[in-house]
Structures are given as C-alpha cells and as structure tokens.
Scaffold this active site. Structure first.
Site, mmCIF file in Angstrom:
data_model
loop_
_atom_site.group_PDB
_atom_site.id
_atom_site.type_symbol
_atom_site.label_atom_id
_atom_site.label_comp_id
_atom_site.label_asym_id
_atom_site.label_seq_id
_atom_site.Cartn_x
_atom_site.Cartn_y
_atom_site.Cartn_z
ATOM 1 N N CYS A 42 0.828 -1.208 0.000
ATOM 2 C CA CYS A 42 0.000 0.000 0.000
ATOM 3 C C CYS A 42 0.865 1.261 0.000
ATOM 4 O O CYS A 42 0.350 2.372 0.033
ATOM 5 C CB CYS A 42 -0.947 0.020 1.195
ATOM 6 S SG CYS A 42 -0.157 0.449 2.745
ATOM 7 N N ASP A 44 3.034 2.355 2.260
ATOM 8 C CA ASP A 44 3.447 2.862 3.567
ATOM 9 C C ASP A 44 3.976 1.720 4.406
ATOM 10 O O ASP A 44 3.206 0.930 4.937
ATOM 11 C CB ASP A 44 2.269 3.519 4.296
ATOM 12 C CG ASP A 44 1.954 4.898 3.740
ATOM 13 O OD1 ASP A 44 2.893 5.591 3.331
ATOM 14 O OD2 ASP A 44 0.781 5.265 3.712
ATOM 15 N N CYS A 69 5.917 9.197 2.614
ATOM 16 C CA CYS A 69 6.016 10.537 2.029
ATOM 17 C C CYS A 69 6.980 11.417 2.816
ATOM 18 O O CYS A 69 7.624 10.987 3.767
ATOM 19 C CB CYS A 69 4.633 11.180 2.002
ATOM 20 S SG CYS A 69 3.976 11.495 3.654
ATOM 21 N N CYS A 113 0.660 10.939 8.842
ATOM 22 C CA CYS A 113 1.910 10.326 8.390
ATOM 23 C C CYS A 113 2.916 10.179 9.521
ATOM 24 O O CYS A 113 3.805 9.319 9.460
ATOM 25 C CB CYS A 113 2.536 11.146 7.267
ATOM 26 S SG CYS A 113 1.507 11.270 5.791
#
Length: 200
Positions: A42, A44, A69, A113
């Site tokens: 996915c 992450d 990210c 995140c």
C-alpha cells in the site's frame, strides 16, 4: 514547484532532504529490537530498529527505513534523533504530537503520516522486551489491538477522538486504521461512535 509552494517547516525540510539515521545496509539481527508496521503493497511501510544499553534501559541508537512521504520521512528522522538517550519507557510514550511539535508542526492533512514512526518504535521496544524476558512490559499485550495491520489499539482510537476525529475517514487519516485489509472497519466504527458519545 516554487519555494513558496513548500508547506512544511524548515526543520521538516531539513530532515526530509537530509534524513538522519536512515538504515542502509545494516543487519537487522545486530539490533536489540526491531519494529515493522504497514505494508509495502500500500506504499506505507516503516521499519525502526534500536540498540539499547541494557544496564540503563536507554536507547543508544535508532535506525529506520520507510517508503512513505515527506512527512513520514521527516517525522521519523527527527524521532530517531529525539529518542537517543531516552529510557525505553519514555520513548514508548513519545507521541505523534511530540514529533510534530519538534518539526514545527505539520499540515493537518499530513499529521497521520507521523504515526508510522512512533508505532514502529513502540513495536521495536516491545520486541526488545520480549527478546529479553520482559514480555510483561510489552504494552501491546495490555491493550486490545483493533487493526492488526497497522497495530492500532483502542487507546489510539480514543486519543484520535479526543484530538478531533468524528468520522471514520478522519480516524483513518489520523491513525491509518483499516487502510490495508479493511477487516477492522466495523469494530473501529463502533468504537468511534462509542467514544464520541462518551466524551462529547
């Protein structure tokens, strides 16, 4: 993109452009505790590995690797600096808010995140406890895990509600719950509704 388009702080920019303690060719077996959360499928995934002064119970080194990210990279980079010299107990309770604060804040839509790094850190500390005969200290065994893919507990759902989550979508943004297999969605929605009713 012009320089004016950059919405992150200079501190985060520094940690994103020049990440600290990034794991390269290190052998994971050389670390005292290793934590992994997320799923590369996915996009992450986070790995955090720690070395510990066993006599003092203090983290002496923290390495990490992620496919996330800029916010995930910057957050974990600064976290890896913060926890050096901290006791395992203190590091275990380091929150995404603490990390975001050290970065000078994060855009609201990127706060979620920052949870990858501290989740992987807690998993690494639990791993250390289990490997060294202290499984009773592993907090993940004390609190029910609702989302096994992302290691999201009931307590983290409550914390998200207290921090403003009112919809399942917002809960996902803040905790990443249900973002891999989705099998926990019904239970997560029930807990979200329960906690909102109890506290608001």
């Amino acid at each position: 993109m012009t320089s004016g388009d950059w919405v992150y702080s200079d501190i985060l920019k520094e940690h994103f452009m020049n990440p600290k303690n990034f794991m390269k060719d290190e052998d994971l077996n050389s670390f005292d505790g290793v934590g992994k959360v997320g799923n590369i499928k996915c996009g992450d995934e986070m790995i955090v590995a720690i070395k510990v002064d066993q006599e003092k119970g203090v983290i002496t080194d923290c390495k990490w690797k992620t496919y996330g990210c800029a916010s995930a990279i910057g957050s974990t980079s600064i976290m890896s600096e913060i926890v050096k010299g901290m006791t395992l107990e203190a590091a275990y309770h380091l929150s995404p808010k603490d990390v975001a604060g050290a970065l000078g804040g994060l855009p609201e839509n990127k706060v979620h995140c920052s949870v990858l790094g501290d989740k992987a850190l807690r998993t690494a500390i639990d791993d250390y406890y289990i490997k060294h005969g202290m499984a009773e200290k592993a907090a993940s065994g004390e609190e029910k895990i609702v989302c096994s893919c992302m290691n999201v507990t009931e307590g983290e759902i409550l914390e998200a509600v207290l921090d403003g989550a009112r919809t399942y979508e917002k809960l996902q943004e803040m905790t990443k719950i249900g973002t891999i297999c989705g099998g926990c969605e019904n239970e997560a929605r029930e807990l979200l509704e329960k906690f909102v009713k109890e506290h608001f």
